[in-house]
Each structure stands twice: as structure tokens, then as C-alpha cells.
Scaffold this motif. Structure first.
Motif, short mmCIF file in Angstrom:
data_model
loop_
_atom_site.label_atom_id
_atom_site.label_comp_id
_atom_site.label_asym_id
_atom_site.label_seq_id
_atom_site.Cartn_x
_atom_site.Cartn_y
_atom_site.Cartn_z
N ILE A 1 0.87 -1.36 -0.19
CA ILE A 1 -0.10 -0.03 0.17
C ILE A 1 0.81 1.07 -0.08
CG2 ILE A 1 -1.81 1.13 1.26
CD1 ILE A 1 -2.96 -1.42 0.95
N ILE A 2 0.66 2.04 -0.92
CA ILE A 2 1.50 3.52 -1.04
C ILE A 2 0.93 4.42 -0.24
CG2 ILE A 2 2.74 5.06 -2.77
CD1 ILE A 2 2.70 2.93 -4.78
N ASP A 3 1.76 4.84 0.57
CA ASP A 3 1.26 6.29 1.25
C ASP A 3 1.46 7.49 0.22
OD1 ASP A 3 0.75 8.63 3.05
OD2 ASP A 3 1.84 7.75 4.43
N ALA B 1 3.43 10.49 1.83
CA ALA B 1 4.89 10.47 1.91
C ALA B 1 5.56 10.05 0.52
CB ALA B 1 4.74 9.11 2.84
N CYS B 2 5.01 9.58 -0.52
CA CYS B 2 5.70 9.44 -1.56
C CYS B 2 6.33 10.77 -2.13
CB CYS B 2 4.72 8.61 -2.54
SG CYS B 2 5.54 8.45 -4.31
N ILE B 3 7.65 10.58 -2.71
CA ILE B 3 8.46 11.71 -3.23
C ILE B 3 8.30 11.53 -4.65
CG2 ILE B 3 9.55 12.17 -1.05
CD1 ILE B 3 12.04 10.67 -2.42
N GLY B 4 7.93 10.39 -5.49
CA GLY B 4 7.68 10.22 -6.80
C GLY B 4 9.29 10.02 -7.45
N CYS B 5 9.95 9.21 -6.63
CA CYS B 5 11.28 9.08 -7.27
C CYS B 5 11.31 7.62 -8.31
CB CYS B 5 12.36 8.39 -6.23
SG CYS B 5 11.94 6.74 -5.42
N GLY B 6 10.31 7.00 -8.34
CA GLY B 6 10.15 5.90 -9.45
C GLY B 6 10.92 4.80 -9.00
N THR B 7 11.49 4.47 -7.96
CA THR B 7 12.14 3.27 -7.74
C THR B 7 11.34 2.22 -7.51
OG1 THR B 7 13.59 4.55 -6.27
CG2 THR B 7 13.87 2.46 -5.82
N CYS B 8 10.38 2.19 -7.09
CA CYS B 8 9.52 1.05 -7.00
C CYS B 8 9.35 0.58 -8.46
CB CYS B 8 8.26 1.52 -6.34
SG CYS B 8 7.16 2.71 -6.85
N SER B 9 8.91 1.63 -9.21
CA SER B 9 8.51 1.00 -10.69
C SER B 9 9.56 0.42 -11.43
CB SER B 9 7.83 2.27 -11.37
OG SER B 9 8.68 2.95 -12.11
N LYS C 1 0.55 10.22 -10.08
CA LYS C 1 1.02 9.54 -8.77
C LYS C 1 1.51 8.06 -8.86
CE LYS C 1 -0.81 12.78 -5.93
NZ LYS C 1 0.07 13.52 -5.04
N TYR C 2 2.26 7.54 -7.99
CA TYR C 2 2.63 6.34 -8.06
C TYR C 2 1.57 5.27 -7.59
CZ TYR C 2 7.05 7.21 -10.38
OH TYR C 2 8.16 7.48 -11.44
N ALA C 3 1.42 4.11 -8.37
CA ALA C 3 0.37 3.22 -8.09
C ALA C 3 0.61 1.72 -8.21
CB ALA C 3 -1.02 3.51 -8.76
N GLU D 1 12.91 -1.39 -1.06
CA GLU D 1 13.41 -0.49 -1.65
C GLU D 1 13.15 1.28 -1.66
OE1 GLU D 1 16.50 -1.12 -2.72
OE2 GLU D 1 16.28 -3.29 -2.37
N CYS D 2 12.04 1.32 -1.53
CA CYS D 2 11.50 2.68 -1.43
C CYS D 2 12.05 3.83 -0.31
CB CYS D 2 9.92 2.90 -0.94
SG CYS D 2 9.45 4.46 -0.80
N PRO D 3 12.96 4.65 -0.80
CA PRO D 3 13.86 5.30 0.26
C PRO D 3 13.31 6.13 1.22
CG PRO D 3 13.49 6.63 -1.90
CD PRO D 3 12.81 5.32 -2.18
N VAL D 4 11.91 6.64 1.19
CA VAL D 4 11.09 7.26 2.25
C VAL D 4 10.25 6.29 2.93
CG1 VAL D 4 11.66 9.47 1.23
CG2 VAL D 4 9.53 8.12 0.56
N LYS D 5 10.31 4.97 2.53
CA LYS D 5 9.40 3.96 3.36
C LYS D 5 8.06 4.40 3.13
CE LYS D 5 12.93 1.18 4.49
NZ LYS D 5 13.01 0.48 3.22
N ALA D 6 7.60 4.61 2.09
CA ALA D 6 6.22 5.00 1.69
C ALA D 6 5.10 3.98 1.50
CB ALA D 6 6.28 6.30 0.61
N ILE D 7 5.82 2.53 1.43
CA ILE D 7 5.15 1.40 1.13
C ILE D 7 4.96 0.63 2.22
CG2 ILE D 7 4.79 -0.41 -0.60
CD1 ILE D 7 6.35 1.29 -2.64
N GLU D 8 3.90 -0.23 2.55
CA GLU D 8 3.70 -0.71 3.74
C GLU D 8 3.15 -2.09 3.10
OE1 GLU D 8 1.24 -1.43 7.85
OE2 GLU D 8 0.78 0.51 6.52
#
Ligand code: SF4
Ligand code: SF4
Lengths: 87, 391
Positions: free
Chosen positions: A28-30, A33-41, A57-59, A74-81
Motif C-alpha cells: 500500500i503506497i502512502d 509520503a511518496c516523493i515520486g522517485c520511481g524506484t518502486c516502478s 502519482k505512483y500506484a 527499496e522505497c527510499p522514504v518507506k512510503a510503501i507498507e
């Protein structure tokens, strides 16, 4: 339906094979908190984490996300739980 | 008739079958086959796409992709190369692609050894490939032409591997009669795929199936294997009508009719065994041979039928299923189960190129003789000529 020799089908068979149902944990992406860096994708092995062109937004595409948790790790700001799927 | 190397005899047969795509990686003792085919393509003698891949995994993958477009494909390998193909071999069979491959049979590492035994093909027994073994260069060559006809039949659609003993057959110079292009064209129609990939009509091959249909897909392959039993026999006869040469169907027999003892084996050792049997026969010994030409599908019925009047059989295996016994021996015993057949003894021999000569065969016959008389075997599986001194 008769089975085809060699399991040969028209392309796009994964449209009906929604492998997301195999998942145990759901990312689940918060969005706040997401900074849109694209690492997850970039790192998602299924191409399931993506940037929604409409909202910008990232989804996550839950039809195919297998719940591996790489995006959350890998999310640098731990926006995914990763949350346990409840059936 | 011309004297030529076994590898060239195979290459010439491949050329006569006009494969559209060849993909291979060189490995001893298969090298001369693909070197020759590569030369044929380079010199314009054979119009075909020859793909120089970086590994056997890729060689088989290229064949799979090409075959899915409806191309006739060929490759050759051996030993470690075949082991590297392992997962793709299962795919080729599962996708029902009629690829033909020569295996220049060789042992597997470690320790490294480049000489002949059958461990490479035996280890791919359950891949879904039809497995044929040849006795001499002529048979290894002719079986290429027969293999395409078997593989491409719409009832079969399975890949075929043809074993030819490394060095013993690949590098031997023997008199070989090549098939004329005209006759091969007549015997072997163009491959007519039931479904194939084009850019206009894209398809997905081997798409996921769930537990509710996977068994059925495996069953379909199994059924095609069973049908191949008949097809292999029929194609052997058709080949005989056209070219005048015959090697047997699923099995062949030699001096077997009144034999008390039958030797069962695969590949070039049959030639040596025939010489030994000739000599034993002249001494009045009732010994014969069952040559197992086809290992998968396994000719259980033919083996039971051909051995039913013998007192004992000696099964020769150039392989070992470590921890049990030779693979052919296991299968033969399983075929004979409940059939009130002969006593069966297993001999593991010729591993890693150890020589098998007439004396080896005669020693085995003497052991079997003893077992027939006493009704007991010294050992179920014997490692022939095992040197305990070096252990
Ligand atoms: S959990 Fe795995 S599959 Fe799902 S979006 Fe994250 S990285 Fe992709
Ligand atoms: S890795 Fe985290 S911060 Fe970066 S886009 Fe994905 S969710 Fe947003």
C-alpha cells in the motif's frame, strides 16, 4: 473448452490469468509520503508498480502484483507498507 | 557407397532434409557434425539459417523459437551441452515442437571425461523427447531422415534425439550410402505445422495452465509418445521400401529365435555383440541379441514378446542411475513384471569410454550361463571389469 496442443493461445492470455490473487502481502503506497522517485516502478519484477499518468502519482496494479515486497524494501522514504491480504 | 566419417554421414543426411534453421554450439565429440553443416551453409550447398549461439541452452532455445514459426530445425550436442539444454528440452517437448537432434553420446562430469557412454541421453529420459539409439554410422545417418518424418506427424509432434556413440560412431570411417536428394524429397514432405507464429498472427506458446488441466497436457504428450511406437515401426518400413535399408522397428533381433540367453543393449555395442554371438554360435551356444533402438517410448511389449522363450537375459547399460542400477535394466525388469519371463541380469559397462570387446561380451555370457545353471545371480547389477585394486 478443448485444450490446444502445446498450450498455444492468442496473445494476451494473462488478461484472464490475474496472478495477483496468488499474493499474501499487499503493498500500500502512502501517497502523501511518496516523493515520486520511481524506484518502486523500476525495481518491480512484475511491472506492477507504475506512475499513473492521470493523477501523476505512483500506484500498484493489484491484478498482477505478486506481493514480493521489493518495492516496500527499496522505497527510499518507506512510503510503501506490506499488509496481510484478508480474504 | 563411400567411405566417410560418421559425423559427415549425419551432416549429409541433415542437408538432405533441408532444415530451415540450425543452431549449435560445438562440443567434443559432436563437433565434426556441426562443423560440416556449418561449412555446407557457408559454401551455399545448404540454404539454411545457421545460428552460431554462445551455449547449448541458446542452441535449443533458438530451435524452439524457430520451430514455433514452422521452420524445420536441427541441432546436435552431447554430455555437458545436453545437460545445459535440460530445461529447454522439456519446453521443446511440452510445446510439441518436432525438433531433431543428434546426441554424440558422451559421459558426464565430474570428473571430466570426453568419451562415450549413454549417461547424457539417459539423464534426459523424462523430457518428453523420443529417444533413438543407432548402431553404426549408416543408421545414425538414416535415422535423421526417419526422425523428421516421425516428429512432424500430426499425431506425434514431438522432438526426437538420435544417439550415436561419441568417437565410436562420430569419428569412425565406415562405408556409408547416402540418400539421394530426390528420394529424400519424395520420402519426407515439407513440415506442415498445425499452428505457427507469424508477425501477422501472433500466438503465445505454452501459456500457464492450472492444476485442473496440467495433468491433461502431460497426458496428451504421453499419448503422442504411445502413438509414436506405431509410427516409428511404420516409418522404418517405409524407409526400407524407399531406400532398401532396415534396422528394425522399436527393437531388432539377431540370432534370437532359439536363444537360451539374450543380450539386450543399445547403440554401437550391438555390433561388437553380434561378432561375439557369431563366435559363440559356432561353438554351439544358443545366444542372441535384442537391440533396443527406441528407449522412449519404451518398447515394453516388443521386449516381452522377443524374450519370452529365453531362459535368461543380460541387460547391458552404458549408464548408471547412481544408487540403483542401469536404466535399461530397470525398465526391462519393469516390462517383464508379472509376465513369467526370463531371469534378468544387469551389467553396467563401457562408462566413460571403457572399451567393450568380444571378450567382455563373452565373459558376460559365461556369467549368465552360470546363473541359468544354478538359478542364482552373484550380483543383481555388476560393474563389468571393475578394478578394485585402484580403490
Ligand atoms: S510487491 Fe512486488 S510485485 Fe507487488 S508492486 Fe511491489 S515490487 Fe511489484
Ligand atoms: S519508491 Fe517510494 S517514494 Fe519512490 S515512487 Fe515508489 S512509493 Fe514513491
Amino acid at each position: 473448452m478443448k485444450l490446444s496442443i502445446g498450450s498455444v493461445t492468442k496473445p494476451g492470455s494473462t488478461r484472464i490469468n490475474k496472478t495477483g490473487s496468488w499474493r499474501t502481502f499487499k503493498p500500500i503506497i502512502d501517497i502523501e509520503a511518496c516523493i515520486g522517485c520511481g524506484t518502486c516502478s523500476m525495481l518491480c519484477p512484475e511491472g506492477s508498480a507504475y506512475k499513473d499518468n492521470v493523477s501523476g502519482k505512483y500506484a500498484i496494479d493489484y491484478d498482477y502484483c505478486k506481493g514480493c515486497g521489493i518495492c516496500a524494501q527499496e522505497c527510499p522514504v518507506k512510503a510503501i507498507e506490506m499488509v496481510m491480504e484478508e480474504k | 557407397m563411400e567411405i566417410m566419417e560418421g559425423s559427415r554421414a549425419v551432416a549429409e543426411a541433415v542437408k538432405a532434409c533441408r532444415p530451415n534453421v540450425i543452431a549449435a554450439y560445438p562440443i567434443t565429440p559432436q563437433t565434426h557434425i556441426v562443423e560440416e553443416i556449418s561449412r555446407m551453409v557457408a559454401d551455399g550447398e545448404l540454404v539454411s539459417e545457421y545460428v552460431r549461439v554462445e551455449s547449448e541452452h541458446s542452441a535449443m532455445s533458438v530451435c524452439v523459437g524457430a520451430s514455433a514459426t514452422g521452420a524445420r530445425t536441427y541441432t546436435a550436442t552431447t554430455s555437458q551441452g545436453m545437460a545445459l539444454m535440460h530445461e529447454v528440452l522439456f519446453n521443446a517437448a511440452g510445446l510439441r515442437l518436432p525438433i531433431v537432434m543428434t546426441a554424440a553420446n558422451r559421459s558426464l562430469s565430474a570428473p571430466i571425461n570426453i568419451w562415450n557412454d549413454h549417461q547424457d541421453m539417459i539423464s534426459e529420459r523424462d523430457s518428453g523427447w523420443i529417444q533413438l539409439y543407432s548402431e553404426d554410422a549408416q543408421e545414425a545417418s538414416d535415422m535423421i531422415i526417419q526422425a523428421y518424418k516421425i516428429a512432424e506427424d500430426h499425431d506425434i509432434l514431438l522432438p526426437v534425439m538420435i544417439g550415436m556413440d561419441g568417437f565410436i560412431l562420430t569419428h569412425v570411417h565406415e562405408p556409408v550410402e547416402l540418400c539421394s536428394q530426390e528420394k529424400v524429397d519424395d520420402f519426407l514432405p515439407l513440415y506442415d505445422p498445425i499452428q505457427y507464429l507469424t508477425t501477422e498472427n501472433p500466438l503465445s506458446f505454452g501459456t500457464i495452465v492450472y492444476p485442473n488441466t496440467y495433468t491433461e497436457f502431460r497426458y496428451m504428450i504421453h499419448e503422442a509418445m504411445k502413438k509414436a511406437e506405431r509410427k516409428i515401426v511404420d516409418v522404418a518400413s517405409e524407409f526400407q521400401d524407399k531406400f532398401g535399408r532396415y534396422y528394425g522397428g522399436l527393437i531388432d533381433t539377431y540370432e534370437a529365435d532359439d536363444a537360451d540367453l539374450l543380450i539386450l543393449a543399445m547403440g554401437s555395442v550391438i555390433g561388437t555383440a553380434k561378432d561375439a554371438v557369431d563366435e559363440l554360435r559356432s561353438e554351439g551356444k544358443k545366444v542372441g541379441i535384442v537391440k533396443v533402438r527406441c528407449y522412449r517410448p519404451f518398447p515394453a511389449e516388443a521386449i516381452v514378446e522377443s524374450t519370452k522363450d529365453a531362459k535368461a537375459i543380460a541387460v547391458l547399460d552404458k549408464n548408471i542411475s547412481l544408487g540403483y542400477e542401469g536404466a535399461l535394466y530397470t525398465d526391462v525388469k519393469s516390462a517383464l513384471y508379472g509376465k513369467n519371463g526370463p531371469l534378468a541380469m544387469g551389467f553396467v559397462l563401457g562408462l566413460g569410454g571403457r572399451d567393450i570387446n568380444k571378450k567382455t561380451i563373452k565373459n558376460i555370457v559365461a556369467k549368465a550361463d552360470k546363473a541359468i545353471k544354478s538359478g542364482i545371480f552373484e550380483a543383481e547389477t555388476e560393474f563389468v571389469d571393475l578394478d578394485l585394486e585402484v580403490l
